[in-house]
Write a protein that holds these residues in place. Structure first.
Motif, mmCIF file in Angstrom:
data_model
loop_
_atom_site.group_PDB
_atom_site.id
_atom_site.type_symbol
_atom_site.label_atom_id
_atom_site.label_comp_id
_atom_site.label_asym_id
_atom_site.label_seq_id
_atom_site.Cartn_x
_atom_site.Cartn_y
_atom_site.Cartn_z
ATOM 1 N N ILE A 111 -2.073 -7.002 1.182
ATOM 2 C CA ILE A 111 -2.554 -6.135 0.095
ATOM 3 C C ILE A 111 -3.904 -6.719 -0.287
ATOM 4 O O ILE A 111 -3.985 -7.835 -0.811
ATOM 5 C CB ILE A 111 -1.598 -6.088 -1.123
ATOM 6 N N THR A 131 2.492 -11.736 -0.042
ATOM 7 C CA THR A 131 1.340 -10.917 0.343
ATOM 8 C C THR A 131 0.142 -11.834 0.587
ATOM 9 O O THR A 131 0.056 -12.929 0.042
ATOM 10 C CB THR A 131 0.969 -9.860 -0.737
ATOM 11 N N ARG A 166 -3.604 -13.497 6.613
ATOM 12 C CA ARG A 166 -2.241 -13.358 7.138
ATOM 13 C C ARG A 166 -2.148 -14.088 8.494
ATOM 14 O O ARG A 166 -1.237 -14.876 8.736
ATOM 15 C CB ARG A 166 -1.890 -11.878 7.312
ATOM 16 N N TYR A 199 1.159 -2.746 -4.960
ATOM 17 C CA TYR A 199 1.845 -3.795 -5.734
ATOM 18 C C TYR A 199 3.036 -3.208 -6.499
ATOM 19 O O TYR A 199 4.125 -3.795 -6.495
ATOM 20 C CB TYR A 199 0.867 -4.473 -6.711
ATOM 21 N N GLN A 219 2.893 -9.282 3.951
ATOM 22 C CA GLN A 219 2.253 -7.977 3.797
ATOM 23 C C GLN A 219 0.809 -8.168 3.332
ATOM 24 O O GLN A 219 0.559 -8.995 2.443
ATOM 25 C CB GLN A 219 3.040 -7.168 2.749
ATOM 26 N N THR A 279 1.471 -14.352 -3.823
ATOM 27 C CA THR A 279 0.251 -13.858 -3.176
ATOM 28 C C THR A 279 -0.613 -15.041 -2.760
ATOM 29 O O THR A 279 -0.962 -15.893 -3.577
ATOM 30 C CB THR A 279 -0.529 -12.892 -4.107
#
Ligand code: GMT
Length: 380
Positions: free
Chosen positions: A172, A149, A156, A364, A170, A119
């Motif tokens: 999150i 993530t 991102r 998650y 992804q 992450t």
């Protein structure tokens, strides 16, 4: 599932988020193993299903810089075997992702599989990770993780723009635990801070340069000139003594209280009227979300992912980085009447509800099951 979590143990946002995630997973019945070089700040009591494994970094006269990454990789190998981990979730790319991938390769030689989820939190991408010294390792780690993530759409985009990425990322988002962060009845506390009913402004951070804490003081002094109020400064870090000195030299200095690191932030936020977050870069702004959950509107910069959290004209206002005049003007707009303030407070809470832990944790869990090749029971 048996989930390993690697994080920084300090009060930084990535460590806080990782710890809250682990605790919530444990409540849902998963076995969670924290791997860190110190007990994570918010992992301060015994919880069933939660284990903490300390990475001890061996000192040796030859090492001018103790090899933390090697020690961490070794610890991951050890815990993955002992606890039979289904998945490893590392928070903050540097150096957690590359250490995890080294451990994964070592385990693979022994015929063991360890899926790694990385992450990305913020400065691992927007500041430090971008430096030429780290960039190749960060790019490689992202491309070789089993899943990646990012905590906001903005982060991102930043990652794809500045690194050589072939891996899907992804989003999150950060989340909030409403069982802890909610407005608490602390009227006596409010009276003690502002006996004459002054509005209370607040800032929480780790007092790093990137937070532009001096802008908080600049904004406060401007607001205070028009409407007497108080400012609470929560947290500690490298900029604090310089900011305290600067504040003492200003006319508004006596209205500002530095509280240092605080455990029960939600109790302090509960008596506040406005949160100030003027950061230079901010991938999400977990501190702003915590304030909003306690019904505190936000005056912030428009950096990074903040606009995904703080909605301009609804939950607070956004200004360009460094535009303290605009921030002060916006603060006064919110504070101009009790009616306007209440409307902003209500909308802040409404917006915070979109980031409820109970909703986001499922993303998650779904991702862990996918990378571990496990089928989830229907109820999860
Ligand atoms: O700057 C901090 O607050 C610490 C930093 C970290 O990586 O530990 O926080 C980042 O991660 C938080 C949790 O995902 C985000 O809410 C913060 O926006 C982000 N900080 C920055 O991007 C500066």
């Amino acid at each position: 599932m048996r989930i390993g979590i690697v994080c920084y143990p300090t009060f930084g946002g990535s460590g806080v988020l990782a710890t809250e995630l682990g605790k919530a997973l444990a409540v849902k019945g998963h076995e969670v193993h924290f791997i860190s070089y110190n007990q994570p700040a918010r992992l301060d009591f015994f919880t069933e299903n939660v284990f903490y494994h300390e990475v001890s970094i061996l000192k040796y006269p030859l090492f001018e810089y103790a090899p933390y990454e090697t020690a961490l990789a070794g610890k991951i190998v050890d815990i993955a075997k002992i606890a039979n981990l289904d998945v490893l979730h590392v928070h903050y790319a540097i150096p957690h992702a590359s250490a995890a991938l080294l451990a994964k390769m070592i385990l693979a030689e022994e015929g063991l599989s360890l899926p790694v989820i990385t992450t990305l939190h913020g400065t691992d991408i927007t500041l430090v990770g971008r430096e030429a010294t780290y960039e190749p390792v960060v790019s490689w780690s992202i491309n070789n993780s089993d899943a990646v993530t990012a905590v906001s759409e903005s982060l991102r985009r930043d990652t794809l723009e500045h690194f050589h990425i072939r891996k899907p990322i992804q989003v999150i988002t950060n989340f909030i635990d409403f069982s802890r962060f909610n407005k608490k009845p602390k009227e006596h506390f409010k009276k003690a801070i502002s006996p004459n009913g002054e509005k209370i402004l607040v800032h929480t951070s780790n007092f790093r340069k990137v937070k532009r804490v001096d802008d908080v003081i600049e904004v406060f002094c401007r607001v205070n000139q028009k409407m007497p109020c108080k400012l609470l400064m929560i947290g500690d870090g490298p900029e604090r003594s310089h900011i305290e000195k600067m504040t003492r030299e200003l006319a508004c200095g006596d209205k500002v209280t530095f509280l240092g690191k605080q455990e029960a932030v939600e109790e302090i936020l509960s008596v506040c009227d406005l949160f100030i977050l003027p950061s230079e870069t901010e991938s999400f702004g977990l501190a702003a979300l915590e304030a909003m959950a306690c019904e505190v509107p936000v005056i912030s910069s428009n950096a990074g992912g903040i606009p995904e959290v703080n909605i301009h004209g609804e939950t607070g206002y956004l200004s360009n980085v460094g535009d303290v005049e605009d921030m002060a003007m916006n603060a006064l707009k919110i504070l101009e009447s009790e009616e306007t303030l209440l409307a902003f407070k209500n909308r802040a809470l409404e917006q915070a509800r979109k980031f409820d832990l109970d909703i986001i944790i499922n993303d998650y869990i779904q991702l862990y099951a996918e990378v571990a090749g496990l089928k989830l029971p229907a109820a999860q």
